[in-house]
Design a protein around this motif. Sequence first.
Motif, PDB file in Angstrom:
ATOM      1  N   VAL A 133      -0.082  48.208  50.716  1.00 59.15           N
ATOM      2  CA  VAL A 133      -1.312  48.689  51.366  1.00 59.15           C
ATOM      3  C   VAL A 133      -2.520  48.780  50.429  1.00 59.15           C
ATOM      4  N   GLY A 134      -2.368  48.431  49.169  1.00 54.15           N
ATOM      5  CA  GLY A 134      -3.502  48.497  48.241  1.00 54.15           C
ATOM      6  C   GLY A 134      -4.672  47.641  48.686  1.00 54.15           C
ATOM      7  N   VAL A 135      -4.386  46.478  49.265  1.00 58.92           N
ATOM      8  CA  VAL A 135      -5.459  45.595  49.728  1.00 58.92           C
ATOM      9  C   VAL A 135      -6.271  46.273  50.819  1.00 58.92           C
ATOM     10  N   ALA A 136      -5.596  46.995  51.720  1.00 54.35           N
ATOM     11  CA  ALA A 136      -6.297  47.701  52.789  1.00 54.35           C
ATOM     12  C   ALA A 136      -7.118  48.856  52.238  1.00 54.35           C
ATOM     13  N   ALA A 137      -6.550  49.586  51.283  1.00 53.73           N
ATOM     14  CA  ALA A 137      -7.265  50.715  50.689  1.00 53.73           C
ATOM     15  C   ALA A 137      -8.570  50.259  50.047  1.00 53.73           C
ATOM     16  N   MET A 138      -8.523  49.149  49.329  1.00 52.91           N
ATOM     17  CA  MET A 138      -9.730  48.641  48.678  1.00 52.91           C
ATOM     18  C   MET A 138     -10.749  48.130  49.690  1.00 52.91           C
ATOM     19  N   ALA A 139     -10.263  47.416  50.714  1.00 51.57           N
ATOM     20  CA  ALA A 139     -11.173  46.879  51.739  1.00 51.57           C
ATOM     21  C   ALA A 139     -11.906  47.997  52.464  1.00 51.57           C
ATOM     22  N   LEU A 140     -11.201  49.077  52.776  1.00 54.96           N
ATOM     23  CA  LEU A 140     -11.823  50.175  53.516  1.00 54.96           C
ATOM     24  C   LEU A 140     -12.712  51.037  52.636  1.00 54.96           C
ATOM     25  N   LYS A 141     -12.251  51.312  51.404  1.00 51.79           N
ATOM     26  CA  LYS A 141     -13.061  52.132  50.498  1.00 51.79           C
ATOM     27  C   LYS A 141     -14.360  51.429  50.124  1.00 51.79           C
ATOM     28  N   ALA A 142     -14.284  50.137  49.822  1.00 48.81           N
ATOM     29  CA  ALA A 142     -15.468  49.384  49.409  1.00 48.81           C
ATOM     30  C   ALA A 142     -16.254  48.837  50.593  1.00 48.81           C
TER      31      ALA A 142
END
Length: 238
Positions: A133-142
């Motif tokens: 889920v790291g890819v999702a976390a970065m996409a949503l945070k940024a």
Amino acid sequence: MFYRLLKYVILGPLLRLMFRPRIEGLEHIPESGAAIVAGNHLSFSDHFLMPAIIKRRITFLAKAEYFTGPGVKGRLTAAFFRSAGQIPVDRSGKEAGQAAIREGLGVLRRGELLGIYPEGTRSHDGRLYKGKVGVAAMALKAQVPVVPCAMIGTFEAQPPGQKIPSMRRVTIRFGKAMDFSRYAGMDGEKAILRAVTDEIMYAILELSGQEYVDKYAALVKAEAEEAKVRRFPRMPLS
């Protein structure tokens, strides 16, 4: 400077000669601004082939082992990856994962392209595995778009354990940029992160045509190694 030398003078022309890549959907890569390019990971060559064909500079999160190898070979490998602008990622635990996310967000906040393999490791059998889920976390945070990418044929050109890739034509296919702005402010919700990650992995699956396995690749690898040990146990020394 070294990045441009690798891309346009040394590695780029060599990779194009060896793989004669068929490129599809390159117009989906934004010409400016931050974005994540999320792809499947089939071969060591993927690290270099995708950056060679994208016009913009792209920074990848690379496993820390590439930066910590012993001896002269290890030092040369580390220098190579650092000079190419790649970021080491420690994959040993939850805190390490958070550190990787922070590094990736730094790239995105500078308005650059970030490359990531959501599976977390290379596929050992050519199948596509569950994304972390790291890819999702970065996409949503940024609050940046995600461009799905499929490498096709690189597994056959350089399967695990093969040091020198075979000369074989491959395809690099990019899909339409995915917008997750509807989940703004929800980057702390596990169910949302899982849903976004699964949506990204499905987009990669549609592009690649791979068989999908709803398990983490690292876990399947570990299970295979454990089964091998049980089947062929080491005999005690007499």
